[in-house]
Design a protein around this motif. Structure first.
Motif, PDB file in Angstrom:
ATOM      1  N   LYS A 206       0.835  -1.196   0.000  1.00  0.00           N
ATOM      2  CA  LYS A 206       0.000   0.000   0.000  1.00  0.00           C
ATOM      3  C   LYS A 206       0.873   1.249   0.000  1.00  0.00           C
ATOM      4  N   PRO A 207       0.305   2.401  -0.382  1.00  0.00           N
ATOM      5  CA  PRO A 207       1.097   3.635  -0.387  1.00  0.00           C
ATOM      6  C   PRO A 207       1.282   4.181   1.025  1.00  0.00           C
ATOM      7  N   LYS A 208       2.488   4.607   1.317  1.00  0.00           N
ATOM      8  CA  LYS A 208       2.809   5.211   2.600  1.00  0.00           C
ATOM      9  C   LYS A 208       3.328   6.612   2.348  1.00  0.00           C
ATOM     10  N   ARG A 209       2.736   7.588   2.994  1.00  0.00           N
ATOM     11  CA  ARG A 209       3.124   8.987   2.809  1.00  0.00           C
ATOM     12  C   ARG A 209       4.223   9.364   3.801  1.00  0.00           C
ATOM     13  N   SER A 210       5.180  10.143   3.311  1.00  0.00           N
ATOM     14  CA  SER A 210       6.251  10.642   4.167  1.00  0.00           C
ATOM     15  C   SER A 210       5.941  12.066   4.610  1.00  0.00           C
ATOM     16  N   ASP A 211       6.756  12.592   5.501  1.00  0.00           N
ATOM     17  CA  ASP A 211       6.552  13.950   5.986  1.00  0.00           C
ATOM     18  C   ASP A 211       6.743  14.939   4.843  1.00  0.00           C
ATOM     19  N   LEU A 212       5.731  15.763   4.600  1.00  0.00           N
ATOM     20  CA  LEU A 212       5.731  16.655   3.452  1.00  0.00           C
ATOM     21  C   LEU A 212       6.795  17.744   3.577  1.00  0.00           C
ATOM     22  N   SER A 213       6.851  18.415   4.692  1.00  0.00           N
ATOM     23  CA  SER A 213       7.786  19.535   4.828  1.00  0.00           C
ATOM     24  C   SER A 213       9.235  19.072   4.724  1.00  0.00           C
ATOM     25  N   SER A 214       9.540  17.908   5.277  1.00  0.00           N
ATOM     26  CA  SER A 214      10.897  17.378   5.190  1.00  0.00           C
ATOM     27  C   SER A 214      11.276  17.061   3.753  1.00  0.00           C
ATOM     28  N   ALA A 215      10.345  16.424   3.025  1.00  0.00           N
ATOM     29  CA  ALA A 215      10.618  16.041   1.635  1.00  0.00           C
ATOM     30  C   ALA A 215      10.792  17.261   0.749  1.00  0.00           C
ATOM     31  N   LEU A 216       9.937  18.261   0.929  1.00  0.00           N
ATOM     32  CA  LEU A 216       9.975  19.439   0.065  1.00  0.00           C
ATOM     33  C   LEU A 216      11.105  20.396   0.401  1.00  0.00           C
ATOM     34  N   SER A 217      11.796  20.158   1.499  1.00  0.00           N
ATOM     35  CA  SER A 217      12.930  21.005   1.854  1.00  0.00           C
ATOM     36  C   SER A 217      14.181  20.641   1.059  1.00  0.00           C
ATOM     37  N   ARG A 218      14.142  19.537   0.325  1.00  0.00           N
ATOM     38  CA  ARG A 218      15.290  19.083  -0.446  1.00  0.00           C
ATOM     39  C   ARG A 218      15.177  19.541  -1.900  1.00  0.00           C
ATOM     40  N   GLN A 219      16.232  19.326  -2.655  1.00  0.00           N
ATOM     41  CA  GLN A 219      16.257  19.740  -4.054  1.00  0.00           C
ATOM     42  C   GLN A 219      15.537  18.748  -4.956  1.00  0.00           C
ATOM     43  N   ARG A 220      15.423  17.510  -4.478  1.00  0.00           N
ATOM     44  CA  ARG A 220      14.786  16.451  -5.260  1.00  0.00           C
ATOM     45  C   ARG A 220      13.749  15.706  -4.432  1.00  0.00           C
ATOM     46  N   VAL A 221      12.725  15.195  -5.113  1.00  0.00           N
ATOM     47  CA  VAL A 221      11.654  14.440  -4.474  1.00  0.00           C
ATOM     48  C   VAL A 221      11.382  13.188  -5.313  1.00  0.00           C
ATOM     49  N   ALA A 222      11.041  12.087  -4.664  1.00  0.00           N
ATOM     50  CA  ALA A 222      10.682  10.853  -5.365  1.00  0.00           C
ATOM     51  C   ALA A 222       9.244  10.464  -5.040  1.00  0.00           C
ATOM     52  N   ILE A 223       8.578   9.858  -6.021  1.00  0.00           N
ATOM     53  CA  ILE A 223       7.219   9.341  -5.839  1.00  0.00           C
ATOM     54  C   ILE A 223       7.165   7.950  -6.467  1.00  0.00           C
ATOM     55  N   GLU A 224       6.862   6.929  -5.680  1.00  0.00           N
ATOM     56  CA  GLU A 224       6.799   5.558  -6.179  1.00  0.00           C
ATOM     57  C   GLU A 224       5.389   5.217  -6.639  1.00  0.00           C
ATOM     58  N   ILE A 225       5.293   4.325  -7.633  1.00  0.00           N
ATOM     59  CA  ILE A 225       3.999   3.845  -8.116  1.00  0.00           C
ATOM     60  C   ILE A 225       4.047   2.330  -8.314  1.00  0.00           C
ATOM     61  N   PRO A 226       2.878   1.662  -8.343  1.00  0.00           N
ATOM     62  CA  PRO A 226       2.838   0.204  -8.549  1.00  0.00           C
ATOM     63  C   PRO A 226       3.262  -0.183  -9.964  1.00  0.00           C
ATOM     64  N   PHE A 251       2.015  14.584  -6.024  1.00  0.00           N
ATOM     65  CA  PHE A 251       2.287  15.392  -7.217  1.00  0.00           C
ATOM     66  C   PHE A 251       1.793  16.826  -7.027  1.00  0.00           C
ATOM     67  N   SER A 252       0.585  16.970  -6.521  1.00  0.00           N
ATOM     68  CA  SER A 252      -0.010  18.310  -6.372  1.00  0.00           C
ATOM     69  C   SER A 252       0.824  19.170  -5.441  1.00  0.00           C
ATOM     70  N   GLU A 253       1.219  18.623  -4.294  1.00  0.00           N
ATOM     71  CA  GLU A 253       1.980  19.393  -3.316  1.00  0.00           C
ATOM     72  C   GLU A 253       3.383  19.718  -3.837  1.00  0.00           C
ATOM     73  N   ALA A 254       4.011  18.753  -4.480  1.00  0.00           N
ATOM     74  CA  ALA A 254       5.375  18.981  -4.980  1.00  0.00           C
ATOM     75  C   ALA A 254       5.388  20.025  -6.092  1.00  0.00           C
ATOM     76  N   LEU A 255       4.468  19.933  -7.043  1.00  0.00           N
ATOM     77  CA  LEU A 255       4.440  20.898  -8.139  1.00  0.00           C
ATOM     78  C   LEU A 255       4.088  22.291  -7.623  1.00  0.00           C
ATOM     79  N   LYS A 256       3.190  22.340  -6.645  1.00  0.00           N
ATOM     80  CA  LYS A 256       2.824  23.624  -6.052  1.00  0.00           C
ATOM     81  C   LYS A 256       4.027  24.271  -5.353  1.00  0.00           C
TER      82      LYS A 256
END
Length: 299
Positions: A206-226, A251-256
């Protein structure tokens, strides 16, 4: 793959006659299982073709086994070709026919001095993500929630119709490199190994979400799919819906936050398998310099 078609006899040509367009209409209906209401109307198909739209068909003898349909549009003041529909019969999907149809569209667009092609695809479709990003070299900075509405008459569109709007800078060095078969897979895997994905698999698939602010504080972000969202939708619609909601959020949060989708990488070489998107912070024009173009009429 058993039952796949790899015949070299398939010929790609323009759809010119009423009979050609009728075959495309029937094939569109068969591939997506659409009702008559959702199939491209014949009168519209004829009018757009006559007005300069590109209708291409892949023929095995007299049988139409794939087609692509695109029309001219304007985005940010620049003329582009929007590829609205591309479909291939299931038994021909392992013969690289989708890529060949895209290359045929590219050839015609560049002959018109059109530099950019756009289209949409479901970001949960790993096969299409691999083709679009790895083989063709698209990029994207737009995520469309339920682009065609909450669902259509197709059984393939019951888990929403979210889409990535991708841009294909057809004459760029990035695209030319990808079309030569050169991949930066090892570099992408190295980058992904250093990231905690914004959405990743838990121990039960199943999909597990990580902490948004921590992820977006970096230069790169990853998103896994099935690996195969279609099979998952058949087996467990609830879990497929969870993946839709989680990736929609990511996707919405990262692009925003100023990221764009730069790459997609299969985790297992040569197999459909689970995959991961790599998003970079910044502007598309910085990543692909050829996309910095002067709009119609100057600045």
């Amino acid at each position: 793959m058993s039952g796949s078609k790899t015949k070299s006899s398939v010929v790609i040509r323009d759809l010119e006659s009423f009979e050609d367009l009728t075959k495309a209409q029937l094939l569109e209906k068969a591939i997506w299982g659409l009702s008559d209401l959702d199939v491209t109307p014949m009168t519209l198909a004829i009018a757009i073709r006559e007005a300069g739209g590109i209708w291409l068909g892949a023929f095995d003898g007299q049988e139409l086994v794939g087609f692509a349909f695109g029309f001219l549009g304007i985005e940010h003041g620049e003329i582009m070709l929007h590829s609205h529909v591309l479909g291939v019969r299931p038994e021909y999907r392992d013969s690289d026919l989708g890529r060949k149809l895209k290359l045929a569209q590219r050839e015609r667009a560049l002959a018109w001095r059109v530099q950019t092609m756009t289209w949409t695809f479901d970001p949960l479709q790993s096969r299409n993500a691999h083709l679009n990003f790895d083989k063709l070299g698209v990029v994207s900075d737009r995520y469309k929630i339920d682009f065609y509405g909450p669902e259509t008459s197709s059984s393939l569109h019951r888990n929403g119709t979210d889409r990535l709007w991708v841009k294909w800078p057809m004459a760029s060095s990035r695209v030319r490199t990808r079309l030569q078969g050169k991949s930066n897979r090892s570099e992408i895997l190295d980058a992904l190994a250093l990231l905690l994905p914004l959405v990743q698999f838990d121990g039960k698939g199943k999909p597990k979400r990580s902490d948004l602010s921590s992820a977006l504080s970096r230069q790169r972000v990853a998103i896994e799919i099935p690996s195969d969202i279609g099979a998952l939708e058949q087996k467990s619609p609830e879990q497929a819906y969870e993946w839709r909601q989680a990736t929609r959020w990511a996707f919405s949060e990262a692009l925003k936050a100023g990221f764009f989708v730069a790459e997609f990488c299969r985790m297992i070489r040569g197999q459909q398998g689970p995959g991961s998107y790599l998003l970079e912070k910044g502007k598309l024009e910085e990543y692909v310099p050829e996309m910095e173009r002067e709009p119609i009429g100057g600045r």
